[in-house]
Design a protein around this motif. Sequence first.
Motif, PDB file in Angstrom:
ATOM      1  N   SER A 221       1.213   2.092  -7.653  1.00  0.00           N
ATOM      2  CA  SER A 221       0.361   2.507  -6.529  1.00  0.00           C
ATOM      3  C   SER A 221      -0.209   1.314  -5.773  1.00  0.00           C
ATOM      4  CB  SER A 221      -0.775   3.411  -7.024  1.00  0.00           C
ATOM      5  OG  SER A 221      -1.579   2.745  -7.981  1.00  0.00           O
ATOM      6  N   ILE A 225       0.549   0.661  -1.786  1.00  0.00           N
ATOM      7  CA  ILE A 225      -0.492   0.566  -0.761  1.00  0.00           C
ATOM      8  C   ILE A 225      -0.456  -0.791  -0.060  1.00  0.00           C
ATOM      9  CG2 ILE A 225      -3.000   0.460  -0.434  1.00  0.00           C
ATOM     10  CD1 ILE A 225      -3.177   2.617  -2.672  1.00  0.00           C
ATOM     11  N   GLN A 235      -7.809  -3.026  -1.497  1.00  0.00           N
ATOM     12  CA  GLN A 235      -7.355  -1.669  -1.171  1.00  0.00           C
ATOM     13  C   GLN A 235      -6.252  -1.224  -2.121  1.00  0.00           C
ATOM     14  OE1 GLN A 235      -6.472  -2.449   3.015  1.00  0.00           O
ATOM     15  NE2 GLN A 235      -8.069  -1.001   3.617  1.00  0.00           N
ATOM     16  N   LEU A 238      -7.529   0.000  -5.376  1.00  0.00           N
ATOM     17  CA  LEU A 238      -8.141   1.323  -5.311  1.00  0.00           C
ATOM     18  C   LEU A 238      -7.153   2.441  -5.641  1.00  0.00           C
ATOM     19  CD1 LEU A 238     -10.557   1.191  -2.242  1.00  0.00           C
ATOM     20  CD2 LEU A 238     -11.151   1.486  -4.651  1.00  0.00           C
ATOM     21  N   GLY A 239      -5.852   2.159  -5.543  1.00  0.00           N
ATOM     22  CA  GLY A 239      -4.857   3.171  -5.903  1.00  0.00           C
ATOM     23  C   GLY A 239      -4.967   3.553  -7.368  1.00  0.00           C
ATOM     24  N   MET A 242      -8.443   4.967  -8.163  1.00  0.00           N
ATOM     25  CA  MET A 242      -8.632   6.355  -7.779  1.00  0.00           C
ATOM     26  C   MET A 242      -8.040   7.282  -8.826  1.00  0.00           C
ATOM     27  SD  MET A 242      -9.900   8.435  -5.589  1.00  0.00           S
ATOM     28  CE  MET A 242     -10.220   7.419  -4.135  1.00  0.00           C
ATOM     29  N   PRO A 287      -3.379   4.194   3.757  1.00  0.00           N
ATOM     30  CA  PRO A 287      -3.964   4.182   2.413  1.00  0.00           C
ATOM     31  C   PRO A 287      -4.893   5.352   2.117  1.00  0.00           C
ATOM     32  CG  PRO A 287      -3.939   1.961   3.286  1.00  0.00           C
ATOM     33  CD  PRO A 287      -3.506   2.869   4.412  1.00  0.00           C
ATOM     34  N   TYR A 291      -4.770   7.696  -1.174  1.00  0.00           N
ATOM     35  CA  TYR A 291      -5.873   7.857  -2.119  1.00  0.00           C
ATOM     36  C   TYR A 291      -6.110   9.342  -2.409  1.00  0.00           C
ATOM     37  CZ  TYR A 291      -7.069   2.997  -0.890  1.00  0.00           C
ATOM     38  OH  TYR A 291      -7.051   1.656  -0.659  1.00  0.00           O
ATOM     39  N   ALA A 295      -5.765  11.109  -5.965  1.00  0.00           N
ATOM     40  CA  ALA A 295      -6.938  11.802  -6.507  1.00  0.00           C
ATOM     41  C   ALA A 295      -6.558  13.183  -7.036  1.00  0.00           C
ATOM     42  CB  ALA A 295      -8.016  11.915  -5.438  1.00  0.00           C
TER      43      ALA A 295
END
Length: 380
Positions: A221, A225, A235, A238-239, A242, A287, A291, A295
């Motif tokens: 991920s 991204i 960023q 954050l994949g 998340m 992105p 996300y 999620a």
Amino acid sequence: MSVIAPLRLCRAPATAFVIVGLYWGAFAANVPVIKARIGASDGEFGALLLSSALGLVSAMWLAPRADRLFGARGLPLAALVLAGAFLLPGLAIGPASFALAMVLAGAASGLTDVIMNARVSELESRHSRSLMNANHGAFSAAYAASAVAAGLAREAGTPTVATFAALGVVTLLLAPGLAAAPEHTPSRGAAARGSSLGPVIMCGAIVLVAFMAEATVESWSALFIERELGGSAAQGALGPAMLGLTMAVGRFSGQAVSVRLRPSQVVVWASLMAAAGALVAAAAPVPAVAYAGFAVLGLGVSVIGPLGLAMVGQLVAPADRTAAIARTAVIGFSGFVIAPVLMGGLSELVGLGAAFGAVALLLALAPLPLPWIRARNSLL
């Protein structure tokens, strides 16, 4: 049911779940920099991750023996081995050293994972309570927090090995509190132990699908991204973060849901939700949409693996529980090996977006073993 109560009941194994989550969250956030440092393509990197299969197979044989040999000290020792092993991926400078590092990290992680899951399964049986989702939720929460922190550390220029060294200090501090003696049950003959093969295969298949989907997001991920959606290092981190965050929410929520619904019912609905999330991520143009997909995928897939492990613990005799969970876990762990290899190959052929679409199809297969399982235990 309160989430706090199950975690208090499982204090030692729950702490072990946190430790393992910290390491894999940091690893996921550092995948882009590790991949770049060893100079591997997508396909090569996926193939290199396959080396951890050797470690996972060894864990299947070592964990039950280590559990019996070391008793209450088994979990603390496994966590310390984990701390040492995870320094190695941070030091790898080429494909060969990275492959060796993943063999050792996979073995250490598998050893710790099997023992901590066995302790939780024993507590479930002893107290007649569902506890697995809460413990796996602790893993996911730690994973998410670690991925975010490791991503910020990357942005600040912190070397990967320094991140893992810091986690080693945390492990040293927590290790004394991991002591938890296994239950002693009479051994059974080989023929009796063979009766656990069916539950291991069927529950293992469910865990395999869940862990393959989880491994896909963990390993790819951030790269998806950053490379295909133009995100920064933070960023990208954050994949996987998340995923970890929503898996924590899903597992803590699943702790309450599992009291009201049969495990098989939860697996069906969770598989559909996770598949939908994978499709959203696959089609993401930016992105933020990715996300959202990760999620939803995290919420769904979060409960599938823990329930698979919980079900095998209820389908076999107490004397076979640790060995059955070890074998089921290894089948599931192979998903962390198979998924990166498949994703690497698919990425080179059709791109990472389409590869995430294939994960949705995979998740639709998770409920297939459930009729066999329900036929042997109507409570499941």
